[in-house]
Write a protein that holds these residues in place. Structure first.
Motif, PDB file in Angstrom:
ATOM      1  N   ALA A 154       0.878  -1.150   0.085  1.00 39.62           N
ATOM      2  CA  ALA A 154      -0.036  -0.127  -0.017  1.00 39.62           C
ATOM      3  C   ALA A 154       0.814   1.381   0.136  1.00 39.62           C
ATOM      4  CB  ALA A 154      -0.961  -0.027   1.087  1.00 39.62           C
ATOM      5  N   THR A 155       0.270   2.166  -0.588  1.00 37.72           N
ATOM      6  CA  THR A 155       1.040   3.761  -0.784  1.00 37.72           C
ATOM      7  C   THR A 155      -0.016   4.618  -0.254  1.00 37.72           C
ATOM      8  OG1 THR A 155       2.113   2.947  -2.695  1.00 37.72           O
ATOM      9  CG2 THR A 155       2.174   5.155  -2.330  1.00 37.72           C
ATOM     10  N   LEU A 156       0.492   5.638   0.654  1.00 41.83           N
ATOM     11  CA  LEU A 156      -0.335   6.772   1.076  1.00 41.83           C
ATOM     12  C   LEU A 156      -0.619   7.885  -0.079  1.00 41.83           C
ATOM     13  CD1 LEU A 156      -1.585   8.272   3.493  1.00 41.83           C
ATOM     14  CD2 LEU A 156       0.843   9.508   3.821  1.00 41.83           C
ATOM     15  N   VAL A 157      -1.787   8.114  -0.265  1.00 47.06           N
ATOM     16  CA  VAL A 157      -2.166   8.930  -1.220  1.00 47.06           C
ATOM     17  C   VAL A 157      -2.400  10.571  -0.412  1.00 47.06           C
ATOM     18  CG1 VAL A 157      -3.699   9.847  -2.992  1.00 47.06           C
ATOM     19  CG2 VAL A 157      -2.891   7.412  -2.918  1.00 47.06           C
ATOM     20  N   ARG A 189       4.748   2.628   5.260  1.00 44.56           N
ATOM     21  CA  ARG A 189       6.234   2.999   5.217  1.00 44.56           C
ATOM     22  C   ARG A 189       6.318   4.454   5.673  1.00 44.56           C
ATOM     23  NH1 ARG A 189       4.984  -0.024   1.393  1.00 44.56           N
ATOM     24  NH2 ARG A 189       4.988   1.388  -0.140  1.00 44.56           N
ATOM     25  N   LEU A 190       5.862   5.021   6.415  1.00 47.65           N
ATOM     26  CA  LEU A 190       5.751   6.223   7.157  1.00 47.65           C
ATOM     27  C   LEU A 190       6.971   6.333   8.026  1.00 47.65           C
ATOM     28  CD1 LEU A 190       1.866   6.877   7.614  1.00 47.65           C
ATOM     29  CD2 LEU A 190       3.135   7.271   5.401  1.00 47.65           C
ATOM     30  N   ASP A 191       7.170   7.682   7.911  1.00 47.15           N
ATOM     31  CA  ASP A 191       8.537   8.046   8.996  1.00 47.15           C
ATOM     32  C   ASP A 191       7.850   8.343  10.207  1.00 47.15           C
ATOM     33  OD1 ASP A 191      10.393   7.766   7.010  1.00 47.15           O
ATOM     34  OD2 ASP A 191      10.318  10.057   6.392  1.00 47.15           O
ATOM     35  N   ALA A 192       6.757   8.665  10.409  1.00 48.81           N
ATOM     36  CA  ALA A 192       6.144   9.017  11.730  1.00 48.81           C
ATOM     37  C   ALA A 192       4.718   8.318  11.798  1.00 48.81           C
ATOM     38  CB  ALA A 192       5.937  10.597  11.940  1.00 48.81           C
ATOM     39  N   LEU A 193       4.216   8.277  12.963  1.00 49.61           N
ATOM     40  CA  LEU A 193       2.858   7.876  12.994  1.00 49.61           C
ATOM     41  C   LEU A 193       1.932   8.842  12.689  1.00 49.61           C
ATOM     42  CD1 LEU A 193       2.915   6.296  16.725  1.00 49.61           C
ATOM     43  CD2 LEU A 193       3.373   5.074  14.800  1.00 49.61           C
ATOM     44  N   LEU A 229      -7.029   5.640   7.434  1.00 48.21           N
ATOM     45  CA  LEU A 229      -6.134   4.906   6.791  1.00 48.21           C
ATOM     46  C   LEU A 229      -6.444   3.557   7.226  1.00 48.21           C
ATOM     47  CD1 LEU A 229      -2.954   7.201   7.185  1.00 48.21           C
ATOM     48  CD2 LEU A 229      -4.604   6.673   5.115  1.00 48.21           C
ATOM     49  N   ALA A 230      -6.426   3.045   8.335  1.00 47.49           N
ATOM     50  CA  ALA A 230      -6.807   1.700   8.556  1.00 47.49           C
ATOM     51  C   ALA A 230      -7.979   0.912   8.215  1.00 47.49           C
ATOM     52  CB  ALA A 230      -6.803   1.480  10.208  1.00 47.49           C
ATOM     53  N   LEU A 231      -8.986   1.981   7.940  1.00 46.62           N
ATOM     54  CA  LEU A 231     -10.241   1.382   7.381  1.00 46.62           C
ATOM     55  C   LEU A 231     -10.127   1.303   5.852  1.00 46.62           C
ATOM     56  CD1 LEU A 231     -12.723   3.907   9.352  1.00 46.62           C
ATOM     57  CD2 LEU A 231     -13.303   1.314   8.534  1.00 46.62           C
ATOM     58  N   ALA A 232      -9.362   2.055   5.308  1.00 44.76           N
ATOM     59  CA  ALA A 232      -9.073   1.875   3.993  1.00 44.76           C
ATOM     60  C   ALA A 232      -8.222   0.630   3.489  1.00 44.76           C
ATOM     61  CB  ALA A 232      -8.422   3.200   3.166  1.00 44.76           C
ATOM     62  N   LEU A 233      -7.346   0.422   4.464  1.00 39.49           N
ATOM     63  CA  LEU A 233      -6.238  -0.870   4.194  1.00 39.49           C
ATOM     64  C   LEU A 233      -7.163  -1.979   4.636  1.00 39.49           C
ATOM     65  CD1 LEU A 233      -3.185   0.435   6.219  1.00 39.49           C
ATOM     66  CD2 LEU A 233      -3.501  -0.289   3.665  1.00 39.49           C
ATOM     67  N   CYS A 234      -7.758  -1.969   5.509  1.00 41.64           N
ATOM     68  CA  CYS A 234      -8.905  -3.154   5.955  1.00 41.64           C
ATOM     69  C   CYS A 234      -9.755  -3.626   4.822  1.00 41.64           C
ATOM     70  CB  CYS A 234      -9.660  -2.952   6.985  1.00 41.64           C
ATOM     71  SG  CYS A 234     -11.055  -4.043   7.622  1.00 41.64           S
TER      72      CYS A 234
END
Length: 188
Positions: free
Chosen positions: A31-34, A137-141, A151-156
């Motif tokens: 996954a990639t953050l948009v 792969r984020l540098d911070a929470l 984001l967790a909802l989207a990944l789930c």
């Protein structure tokens, strides 16, 4: 589906803070953050103004990032009726906007999301934030927690096979069956 990705908009509904997160998820589950953010509404505003502010913020994300599907947290019973009402109203706005934009929508319980992200349905906020950061792969929470939850909802949703062609509601998972049973008991 090899090489194909799905873009999911996750929404953690709330009236004061509504988390929004967009991710691209490949067939291999990478996954990639948009986009990630929070749509806010002033607590002292009238309810219709607050809902309009939430709708406007979600519309901006829908138009800017053009997701294939929307996933929103399923409202669950809490002790605080005002919190439940605000969450339900914000959830309804998100689902309405998905329909207006012609994209499928689905709901997931907090337990389902936590289990999908951390492997444990009773994970705490910090554990969810940590796993989301690791997966993306984020540098911070991601903060605040509402944004991480979106984001967790989207990944789930993506990991559960929730592409744009998937039905909004398929067969119930064990967690969804337990939830439905609890709702039936509460109505008695």
């Amino acid at each position: 589906m090899a090489g194909r990705r799905v873009r999911v908009l996750g929404i953690d509904p709330g009236l004061t803070r509504c988390g929004v997160g967009v991710v691209d998820v490949a067939a291999d589950r990478s996954a990639t953050l948009v986009h990630v953010g929070v749509v806010r509404s002033p607590a002292d505003a009238r309810i219709e103004q607050r809902l309009a502010a939430i709708a406007a913020g979600i519309r901006v994300v829908l138009e800017a990032h053009r997701p294939d599907v929307l996933a929103v947290e399923r409202v669950f019973a809490q002790n605080n009726r005002n919190t439940v009402m605000g969450t339900a109203q914000a959830s309804g706005i998100a689902l309405l906007l998905a329909a207006e934009h012609g994209i499928p929508a689905a709901t997931h319980t907090p337990t389902e999301v936590k289990a999908a992200i951390t492997g444990y349905g009773n994970a705490d906020k910090r554990q969810v934030q940590t796993m989301v950061a690791r997966v993306l792969r984020l540098d911070a929470l991601p903060t605040p927690a509402d944004a991480a939850d979106a984001l967790a909802l989207a990944l789930c949703h993506a990991w559960r096979g929730g592409g744009p062609q998937a039905p909004a509601q398929g067969p119930l998972t064990p967690a969804q069956r337990a939830w439905a049973d609890a709702e039936r008991l509460a109505r008695r």
